[in-house]
Structures are given as C-alpha cells and as structure tokens.
Design a protein around this motif. Sequence first.
Motif, PDB file in Angstrom:
ATOM      1  N   ALA A   1       2.709   3.420   0.200  1.00 28.87           N
ATOM      2  CA  ALA A   1       2.024   2.559   1.176  1.00 28.87           C
ATOM      3  C   ALA A   1       0.555   2.359   0.835  1.00 28.87           C
ATOM      4  O   ALA A   1       0.070   1.224   0.750  1.00 28.87           O
ATOM      5  N   GLU A   2      -0.171   3.465   0.625  1.00 28.47           N
ATOM      6  CA  GLU A   2      -1.608   3.368   0.353  1.00 28.47           C
ATOM      7  C   GLU A   2      -1.883   2.656  -0.969  1.00 28.47           C
ATOM      8  O   GLU A   2      -2.923   2.020  -1.138  1.00 28.47           O
TER       9      GLU A   2
ATOM     10  N   ASN B   1      -0.157   0.217  -2.045  1.00 29.72           N
ATOM     11  CA  ASN B   1       0.387  -1.147  -1.914  1.00 29.72           C
ATOM     12  C   ASN B   1       1.524  -1.421  -2.893  1.00 29.72           C
ATOM     13  O   ASN B   1       1.620  -2.507  -3.475  1.00 29.72           O
TER      14      ASN B   1
ATOM     15  N   GLN C   1       5.349  -2.115  -3.329  1.00 27.52           N
ATOM     16  CA  GLN C   1       6.359  -2.719  -2.458  1.00 27.52           C
ATOM     17  C   GLN C   1       7.596  -1.838  -2.346  1.00 27.52           C
ATOM     18  O   GLN C   1       8.097  -1.300  -3.338  1.00 27.52           O
TER      19      GLN C   1
ATOM     20  N   GLN D   1       2.837  -3.341  -8.833  1.00 29.03           N
ATOM     21  CA  GLN D   1       1.526  -2.907  -9.312  1.00 29.03           C
ATOM     22  C   GLN D   1       1.557  -2.733 -10.831  1.00 29.03           C
ATOM     23  O   GLN D   1       2.500  -2.174 -11.383  1.00 29.03           O
TER      24      GLN D   1
END
Length: 393
Positions: A254-255, A257, A259, A274
């Motif tokens: 989550a932190e 980002n 998916q 990412q």
Amino acid sequence: MHPIVIIGSGMAGYAAAREFRKLNTEQELVMICADDAANYAKPTLSNAFALKKAPEQIVLGDAEKMATQLNMRIVNHTWVKNIDTAVQEIQLENTQGEASTQAYSQLVLAVGAHAIRLAIAGDGSDDIHTVNSLSEYKSFRACLDQRQDKRVVILGAGLIGCEFANDLQNTGHDVTVVDLAPLPLGRLLPTHVAQSFKDKLSSTGIQFVLGTTVEKVAKNADGSYSVALANGQSFTADAVLSAIGLQPNLALTAEANIQTSRGIVTNGHLETNQANIYALGDCAEVNGLLLPYVMPIMQQARALAKTLNGETTAVHYPAMPVAVKTPAAPLTVLPAPLNVEVQWETEEFEDGMLSKALDNEGTLRGFVLLGATAAKQRLSLTKLVPDLIPASV
C-alpha cells in the motif's frame, strides 16, 4: 551496481535465486526474510507424519548452507518495514530493533501468503493451529506429541485440510473434518467426484461434518478442547487445526503504491506497476491468475530469472495438474478456467473415475482423475488442454 534483492525465503524466493544463478554467477544477490531462512518444501508438511519425517528432517539447508550454495547474502530474522520506490531502497529492522537500509537495482517480492484465521469464540480459540510454515508445523507436532488420544478437529475440507486429514488418520490419529461446504474439495471437483472422494476418505475412519461451522473452542481441565459447531454437535479434541485457505501477504504494497487485487498484480513478465519491482509465488496475481501451487512457481522463477538477467521473458503457463496427497483416494486435478463454461463427462472404473471438463466447442479445459487407473491418463490428457498463458512467440 546495486544488488538484486529478494524479499522472502520460501519456495518462490529460493526458486528465483536458484534459476538466476544458473544464468548469472556474478551479480550480487541479497535475500531478506523474517524467519531463519531454512530451505524446505512446504508441500511436504501435509504428509510428513506418514513419511515419518520429524520437523528437523524436512529442512534441506539452513541459511548458511543456502548462502554458500547460491553465492547469496541472506539477512534473516529481519523485517522489511517500507519500500521507497523513488530511490529504490528498502528500510529494514531486525529482531534487536536495529534499523538499516538496503538499496536495490531490482526487487523481487516473494512474500508468500498467510493462513486465514476465522473469528471463533471461546478461551481455546487462540490455541487453534495453522500450518503454513515449518515453525507452525513444529508447534502443531509438539502439541500432538504431548497428547495420548491424538484427536484432531480440522477446520476446512479443501486441499490442505484433506491432505492433513489423510496423513493424520494414517498415523493413528482420530480425525474430524468440519466445513461449511456440502462436500470436500467442492471448488475443485464436480459433485459426483467429490462424493466418491469423500466416501474413500471416510472409509479410512475420517469423519466429515459438513454444511456447518465451528462456533466455539473451549479449553477443558485435562488440556483437551471442546469444539462446538453451529449445528449443535460438539467434539472433544486434543488439537484443532485450521486449514481454510491462504491470503497473500500485501502489507508492504500500500505505502509503496504497488497495485493489488486478490494478490500483487503483475503482467506476464511478473512486473508490478512500480519500476524494477517484480512478484512471484503465492503472493502474485499474474495476468489475473492466482495459482498457489508448485508448478506455477517454477514457471515463474524460470521466466523471472531471464528477465532479471536482462532478457525480458514472459511467463508461460502450460496445463499444470495438481496432485493431491491423499493416498486413500489418489487424486489429480486440473481445474478448468473460472471464466469458461464447461460440461463434465465421466468414465467410471473399479477404483475411481475420470471426469473431463469440456467447453462448448468440445475442447478439454480441465480434468479430475480419482484412483490409480484414472491416474495413468494424466500425461495424455494434459497434452490436450490449451495453455493457461501461452508461450511467447
């Protein structure tokens, strides 16, 4: 150049390292893991009793041996607290509370999955075992070794629950399996095969209590447990094992980002959204497919190793049958894709049956083989099933 960093020391993490080392012996590799980094095959946990394997005999190599074997630095008993994707660095903390950082050129998330735990009432609910790691297996074995009666209640009649039930029943335990579903392996098998599978396991002494759930687990004065079901039944157990499924570990995503959906979302190259971050194993949802089995992990590791070595390679998923370790009812399953409508055709034998899942065009999309006679057709049938993810041209 910064090292390639693998987070996780399970089958997926070690498979990725092993396959990469076949291609590149020089590039620096670092593995970070929260446990002791012992290398073992998790599928062996569910039939270790019958194989007469003590927990320590399951280990194939400790951290020191694996670090030498794979020319890799292993940082164990250490947690990844955060992934900084902007500078390609991870923040770490070890068991002594010491913080550090580790830069990466490419990052591999092989963080696995954890056992799902139900909210169950009673002062014995905290003692319910799950077995998704060697350390959990050691705890479960230690509990049973202390008891004379060896009565076990298993929550969940899925693949792992049935494997443990067969293994425990074969080794002098008294096993009861509880599940809300009407039949064991209900998600994998057509009804008529599931019924036959249940009958074969029941004939060994395994008791199935289906269509209900466990409501309460209470401690008794003698160290046993009273297991109360929603249907009013109650059982006395020396150990309660929960095997109701796995949930991918997504805490780090989550932190950063990254998916996620059911698992960490990747494309066919195992890339996340990412840059330079990949995922494989039980945590990875590859092109919409979440397959927590050995063969997909091996396919992923081979493809990812090439990609990490500079040869971008898509993962190839051929038809990959799953062998269920239930000797009382030998079973091989190739699930049909969830988005394909199929009709089942069944051929019966004296010792079992063969069920084929055919799509609307008559193409074989999956099958179930129950018993030794049916098992002989595994290879020939597998060749007829289209790839789940075709090989790149």
